[in-house]
Design an enzyme around this catalytic site. Structure first.
Site, mmCIF file in Angstrom:
data_model
loop_
_atom_site.group_PDB
_atom_site.id
_atom_site.type_symbol
_atom_site.label_atom_id
_atom_site.label_comp_id
_atom_site.label_asym_id
_atom_site.label_seq_id
_atom_site.Cartn_x
_atom_site.Cartn_y
_atom_site.Cartn_z
ATOM 1 N N ASP A 9 -37.443 -21.170 37.757
ATOM 2 C CA ASP A 9 -38.561 -21.782 38.479
ATOM 3 C C ASP A 9 -38.648 -23.254 38.107
ATOM 4 O O ASP A 9 -38.195 -23.666 37.037
ATOM 5 C CB ASP A 9 -39.883 -21.074 38.153
ATOM 6 C CG ASP A 9 -40.959 -21.320 39.204
ATOM 7 O OD1 ASP A 9 -40.628 -21.852 40.295
ATOM 8 O OD2 ASP A 9 -42.128 -20.987 38.952
ATOM 9 N N GLY A 10 -39.227 -24.024 39.010
ATOM 10 C CA GLY A 10 -39.479 -25.432 38.784
ATOM 11 C C GLY A 10 -40.941 -25.727 39.043
ATOM 12 O O GLY A 10 -41.622 -24.998 39.767
ATOM 13 N N GLU A 47 -36.348 -27.126 40.671
ATOM 14 C CA GLU A 47 -35.841 -25.804 41.054
ATOM 15 C C GLU A 47 -34.322 -25.742 40.878
ATOM 16 O O GLU A 47 -33.790 -24.762 40.352
ATOM 17 C CB GLU A 47 -36.204 -25.487 42.515
ATOM 18 C CG GLU A 47 -37.691 -25.345 42.782
ATOM 19 C CD GLU A 47 -38.305 -24.029 42.356
ATOM 20 O OE1 GLU A 47 -37.602 -23.181 41.765
ATOM 21 O OE2 GLU A 47 -39.502 -23.834 42.610
ATOM 22 N N ASP A 69 -38.023 -18.220 43.426
ATOM 23 C CA ASP A 69 -39.015 -18.279 44.500
ATOM 24 C C ASP A 69 -38.809 -19.514 45.379
ATOM 25 O O ASP A 69 -39.618 -19.813 46.245
ATOM 26 C CB ASP A 69 -40.440 -18.225 43.944
ATOM 27 C CG ASP A 69 -40.781 -19.373 43.009
ATOM 28 O OD1 ASP A 69 -40.024 -20.371 42.948
ATOM 29 O OD2 ASP A 69 -41.825 -19.283 42.331
ATOM 30 N N HIS A 124 -45.801 -16.353 42.256
ATOM 31 C CA HIS A 124 -47.185 -16.066 41.865
ATOM 32 C C HIS A 124 -47.665 -14.719 42.421
ATOM 33 O O HIS A 124 -48.796 -14.586 42.871
ATOM 34 C CB HIS A 124 -48.113 -17.206 42.292
ATOM 35 C CG HIS A 124 -47.606 -18.547 41.872
ATOM 36 N ND1 HIS A 124 -47.635 -18.969 40.562
ATOM 37 C CD2 HIS A 124 -47.009 -19.536 42.575
ATOM 38 C CE1 HIS A 124 -47.097 -20.178 40.483
ATOM 39 N NE2 HIS A 124 -46.711 -20.540 41.676
ATOM 40 N N ASP A 134 -42.394 -19.694 35.446
ATOM 41 C CA ASP A 134 -43.429 -20.643 35.854
ATOM 42 C C ASP A 134 -44.150 -21.204 34.629
ATOM 43 O O ASP A 134 -44.390 -22.410 34.542
ATOM 44 C CB ASP A 134 -44.409 -19.962 36.811
ATOM 45 C CG ASP A 134 -45.477 -20.905 37.312
ATOM 46 O OD1 ASP A 134 -45.115 -21.881 38.015
ATOM 47 O OD2 ASP A 134 -46.661 -20.697 36.997
#
Length: 143
Positions: A9-10, A47, A69, A124, A134
């Site tokens: 994740d970024g 990302e 994501d 999320h 995250d």
């Protein structure tokens, strides 16, 4: 081939602005978490950097299940955007230079070493490892 599961994740505070990335790598009994950040970046760059940093840790070709994501990342590989980007001299379908070319080139180099299955995760939504990535990404954003 050794099987590895990677979540990435970024995060970015402002876009552009300070950003961070996080990744979790799992192979058998092994579990590794990594993160990093930059003072001036974009969410898309973070990302991509998360994936690059994770893949760089693999010491030999692996079978990778990569969870993200990022629609930007997943769609590039599922729709094979990179094929036309390379064929057209890194010009996209809008006749503009491909954003983040430096990272895409590095990611493609690593992609060609491993067998990677890209898996889209809803952000999320309670996925344990996506949520952990995250947390790592947000914690890595430079203050």
């Amino acid at each position: 081939m050794k099987e590895v599961v990677i979540y990435t994740d970024g995060a970015c505070s402002g876009n552009p602005g300070p950003g961070g990335y996080g990744a979790v790598l799992m192979a058998g009994e092994h579990h590794k978490e990594i993160s990093g950040g930059e003072k001036e970046t974009t969410n898309q760059r973070m990302e991509l950097l998360a994936v690059i940093a994770a893949l760089k840790l693999l010491k030999y070709p692996c079978s990778v299940k990569l969870h993200s994501d990022s629609a930007y990342l997943i769609n590039c590989f599922k729709s094979r955007w990179y094929v036309n980007w390379e064929k057209n001299g890194w010009i996209n379908s809008q006749k503009q230079p491909v954003a983040n070319r430096d990272l895409w080139e590095e990611l493609l180099r690593l992609y060609r070493i491993h067998q990677i299955q890209f898996i889209k995760v809803k952000g999320h939504s309670g996925d344990r490892w996506n949520e952990r990535c995250d947390e790592l990404a947000r914690a890595a954003v430079p203050k």
